[in-house]
Design a protein around this motif. Structure first.
Motif, short mmCIF file in Angstrom:
data_model
loop_
_atom_site.label_atom_id
_atom_site.label_comp_id
_atom_site.label_asym_id
_atom_site.label_seq_id
_atom_site.Cartn_x
_atom_site.Cartn_y
_atom_site.Cartn_z
N TRP A 68 0.81 -1.22 0.00
CA TRP A 68 0.00 0.00 0.00
C TRP A 68 0.84 1.27 0.00
O TRP A 68 0.31 2.37 -0.21
N HIS A 69 2.11 1.13 0.27
CA HIS A 69 2.93 2.35 0.40
C HIS A 69 2.91 3.28 -0.81
O HIS A 69 2.74 4.49 -0.65
N PRO A 70 3.08 2.75 -2.04
CA PRO A 70 3.06 3.68 -3.18
C PRO A 70 1.77 4.49 -3.24
O PRO A 70 1.77 5.64 -3.65
N TRP A 71 0.67 3.89 -2.82
CA TRP A 71 -0.64 4.55 -2.91
C TRP A 71 -0.83 5.56 -1.77
O TRP A 71 -1.33 6.67 -2.00
N LEU A 72 -0.45 5.14 -0.57
CA LEU A 72 -0.65 6.04 0.56
C LEU A 72 0.28 7.26 0.46
O LEU A 72 -0.13 8.39 0.73
N TYR A 73 1.52 7.00 0.06
CA TYR A 73 2.46 8.11 -0.10
C TYR A 73 1.97 9.11 -1.12
O TYR A 73 2.16 10.31 -0.99
N MET A 74 1.32 8.56 -2.16
CA MET A 74 0.82 9.41 -3.23
C MET A 74 -0.09 10.50 -2.67
O MET A 74 -0.11 11.62 -3.14
N LEU A 75 -0.84 10.12 -1.65
CA LEU A 75 -1.80 11.05 -1.06
C LEU A 75 -1.13 11.93 0.01
O LEU A 75 -1.42 13.12 0.12
N LEU A 76 -0.24 11.33 0.78
CA LEU A 76 0.26 12.01 1.98
C LEU A 76 1.56 12.80 1.76
O LEU A 76 1.73 13.87 2.34
N VAL A 77 2.45 12.28 0.94
CA VAL A 77 3.73 12.99 0.77
C VAL A 77 3.55 14.36 0.11
O VAL A 77 4.16 15.33 0.57
N PRO A 78 2.69 14.47 -0.92
CA PRO A 78 2.48 15.83 -1.45
C PRO A 78 1.96 16.81 -0.39
O PRO A 78 2.22 18.01 -0.48
N ALA A 79 1.26 16.27 0.61
CA ALA A 79 0.78 17.15 1.68
C ALA A 79 1.94 17.70 2.51
O ALA A 79 1.87 18.80 3.03
N VAL A 80 3.00 16.91 2.62
CA VAL A 80 4.19 17.39 3.34
C VAL A 80 4.99 18.34 2.44
O VAL A 80 5.45 19.39 2.87
N GLY A 81 5.09 17.96 1.17
CA GLY A 81 5.95 18.73 0.25
C GLY A 81 5.34 20.01 -0.24
O GLY A 81 6.06 20.94 -0.62
N MET A 82 4.01 20.12 -0.22
CA MET A 82 3.37 21.27 -0.88
C MET A 82 3.75 22.59 -0.23
O MET A 82 3.76 23.62 -0.88
N ARG A 83 4.08 22.57 1.06
CA ARG A 83 4.36 23.84 1.72
C ARG A 83 5.83 24.22 1.64
O ARG A 83 6.20 25.34 1.95
N LEU A 84 6.69 23.32 1.19
CA LEU A 84 8.13 23.57 1.23
C LEU A 84 8.50 24.94 0.67
O LEU A 84 9.18 25.72 1.32
N TRP A 85 8.03 25.24 -0.54
CA TRP A 85 8.41 26.52 -1.16
C TRP A 85 7.25 27.48 -1.28
O TRP A 85 7.44 28.69 -1.21
N SER A 86 6.02 26.96 -1.49
CA SER A 86 4.91 27.91 -1.66
C SER A 86 4.73 28.73 -0.40
O SER A 86 4.41 29.91 -0.46
N GLU A 87 4.97 28.10 0.75
CA GLU A 87 4.85 28.82 2.02
C GLU A 87 5.87 29.96 2.10
O GLU A 87 5.56 31.07 2.51
#
Lengths: 244, 318
Positions: free
Chosen positions: A56-75
């Motif tokens: 399940w990791h590839p699928w769960l990461y697909m949803l959750l990792v972008p949530a961590v990464g989205m703020r890296l620079w836009s913030e």
């Protein structure tokens, strides 16, 4: 490297002072448990392995990792702190690597919190510890690749929603490229098997699967690291062109 | 210390900054003026190395900001517009982070942070999360970050924006004090600030440098500057006008106010030096009583309006 580490520490501390980290970790663990035991048929398999966990990791990461990464620079864009960061005596590479490392370490913490899963199979049976270890390594590398891609989409826009969705779609493509429904379509179209193999080899699932089975192939490492390096390099180009 | 040579920045087809050149030496405070959108912030962002130059060259000390950005940035402290900082950090943590990035460590770092906290009066809020601070405090936090490493060059984009009158006053004192040894560029909209803290003024309009000189030189450009006003007691306006015409090089005599007891007059002359004493001598010789004799100094806002609303073909005053 010292500067990258200072930036990483600040960023990492930033995750844990806000509720983001705790919400993320709780949701990650709950979903992991749910998919492994309920959807993955952990008990029905009657097999002392973590295959039903890793799948399940590839699928769960697909949803959750972008949530961590989205703020890296836009913030940073939104708060105006990008101007502060890039007028300090740090190179863009140090800043990008520092921020990436922070996110990756955070994902590592979340991943390590799933260790009770390992204890569970060990209590219930006698699993082969090799594939479990390589599975974790593969999962960590895959999380890094997803994160680097999310960081890249985050650098492209100051809108976090756009960043999230774009990263999710790119990760989805990377997952789907290796799935039979997609490869079958390619075969039906009469694509030569070399092309189909190539498409499949671009998929994270393709590389992650061998690691779940306990195989540590240098090619898989190269695949994940080149994804990470490519995304980080492109991030630096995007950040530079944004200022030009 | 800061040297800008024909600095140009274009965004696509629009030229935001057009061949701007100036120099700031240690001990100078350069006031950077201009209407909104004139290119002030863009110029400052190029000096601090945030934006790349389209053409030209910027030197900080001996370092080219484009070729050796790290060493150039080490010499600089920068307060960006709107004073950004990381809202989820405490004041102390933020300053420690900035000090670490600036290469400070150990007791040196502690000392630098303590000193910045003291200078900017942040002691009361040092453990507070920046997000919960008022605008004035947040501004000071970002200013503390700029002076943390005691840089020889300070770039301050609207440093008194959002501060209350007391804080403004204090900030000006601080800038003036630091201006004795550092090279400082201050952008501002507040013209009284220019007189209070700047040793030199640069005005930028539509991307071009249209004035570069001392505040006194700027004032001298005012049509008002050098005029003499006086209240004369006794004689009537016609008499006054006739008498004052005898002054050398008089170009205009305005009767501002005519009252039964006294008349207020404004005298313009093409010979500005010594006009006041000439007027005094003339009035004394007539044995007229007078008061409030003084030379007008002109007003910065008038000069500013004149310079920035003129056609862009205006020559550059050096």
């Amino acid at each position: 490297m010292r500067n990258a580490w200072i930036i990483a520490k600040r960023e990492l501390a930033g995750y844990f002072v806000s509720p983001v980290a705790y919400v993320f970790i709780v949701i990650f663990l709950v979903l992991m448990g749910f998919f492994t035991f309920m959807m993955g048929g952990f008990f029905e398999r009657n097999d002392a392995s973590l295959l039903s966990f890793f799948v399940w990791h590839p699928w769960l990461y697909m949803l959750l990792v972008p949530a961590v990464g989205m703020r890296l620079w836009s913030e940073e864009h939104r708060m105006g702190t990008l101007e502060l960061l890039f007028t300090m005596p740090v190179t863009p590479a140090q800043a990008i690597i520092g921020k990436f490392l922070a996110g990756w370490l955070f994902l590592l913490v979340a991943l390590l919190l799933t260790l009770p899963m390992v204890f569970t199979v060990q209590y219930l049976g006698e699993p082969d510890i090799g594939p479990i270890l390589t599975g974790y390594i593969g999962s960590f590398l895959m999380a890094g690749a997803y994160l680097a891609i999310s960081g890249l989409t985050s650098a492209c826009t100051r809108n976090q929603v756009i960043s999230f969705i774009t990263a999710l779609v790119v990760c989805l493509l990377l997952v789907l490229a290796g799935y039979p429904p997609v490869t079958n379509i390619l075969l039906k179209w009469g694509a030569p098997s070399a092309v189909v193999d190539f498409a499949a080899s671009l998929s994270v699932v393709f590389h992650f699967e061998s690691m779940q089975r306990g195989v540590l192939d240098i090619r898989d490492f190269i695949y994940f690291f080149s994804l990470i390096v490519f995304a980080i390099f492109t991030t630096s180009v995007v950040l530079k062109s944004k200022r030009a | 210390m800061i040297k800008a040579i024909e600095v140009t920045k274009s965004f696509g087809a629009t030229v935001a900054v057009d061949k701007v050149s100036f120099e700031v030496k240690p001990g100078e405070v350069l006031g950077f003026l201009g209407p909104n959108g004139a290119g002030k912030s863009t110029t400052m962002r190029m000096i601090t190395g945030f934006l790349p130059l389209s053409a030209g060259k910027i030197l900080i000390g001996d370092y080219d900001i484009e070729e050796d950005p790290i060493n150039a940035k080490r010499l600089m402290g920068y307060l960006p517009e709107n004073a950004p900082s990381y809202p989820d950090m405490s004041v102390e943590a933020f300053l420690h982070f900035c000090a670490a990035i600036r290469g400070l460590s150990g007791p040196q770092k502690e000392q630098a942070v303590e000193k910045a906290i003291e200078t900017c009066h942040l002691g009361k809020v040092r453990r507070q999360i920046i997000d919960t601070l008022s605008k004035g405090y947040r501004h000071r936090v970002c200013f503390a970050q700029a002076i943390l490493h005691d840089p020889p060059v300070l770039i301050l984009d609207e440093p008194t924006d959002g501060l209350d009158p007391n804080q403004k006053h204090e900030m000006r004192l601080l800038i003036r004090e630091m201006g004795k040894s550092k090279a400082i560029i201050v952008s501002t909209h507040i013209l009284e600030e220019v007189e209070a803290i700047c040793t030199r003024v640069a005005i930028i309009d539509q991307g071009r440098l249209v004035f570069n000189g001392s505040p006194a030189e700027m004032l001298a450009q005012s049509p008002q500057a050098g005029r003499v006003s006086v209240n004369i007691l006794g004689p009537n306006a016609v008499e006054i006008r006739a008498t004052l015409q005898k002054l050398p090089a008089v170009t205009d005599i305005q009767i501002l106010k005519e009252l039964p007891l006294w008349t207020s007059v404004l005298i313009s002359s093409s010979k500005k030096d010594g006009l006041a004493s000439a007027v005094k001598a003339l009035l004394d010789s007539q044995k007229w009583d007078f008061n409030e004799l003084h030379t007008e100094t002109g007003r910065l806002d008038e000069v500013f309006r004149r310079i920035t609303s003129l056609d862009s073909a205006q020559e550059v005053k050096k």
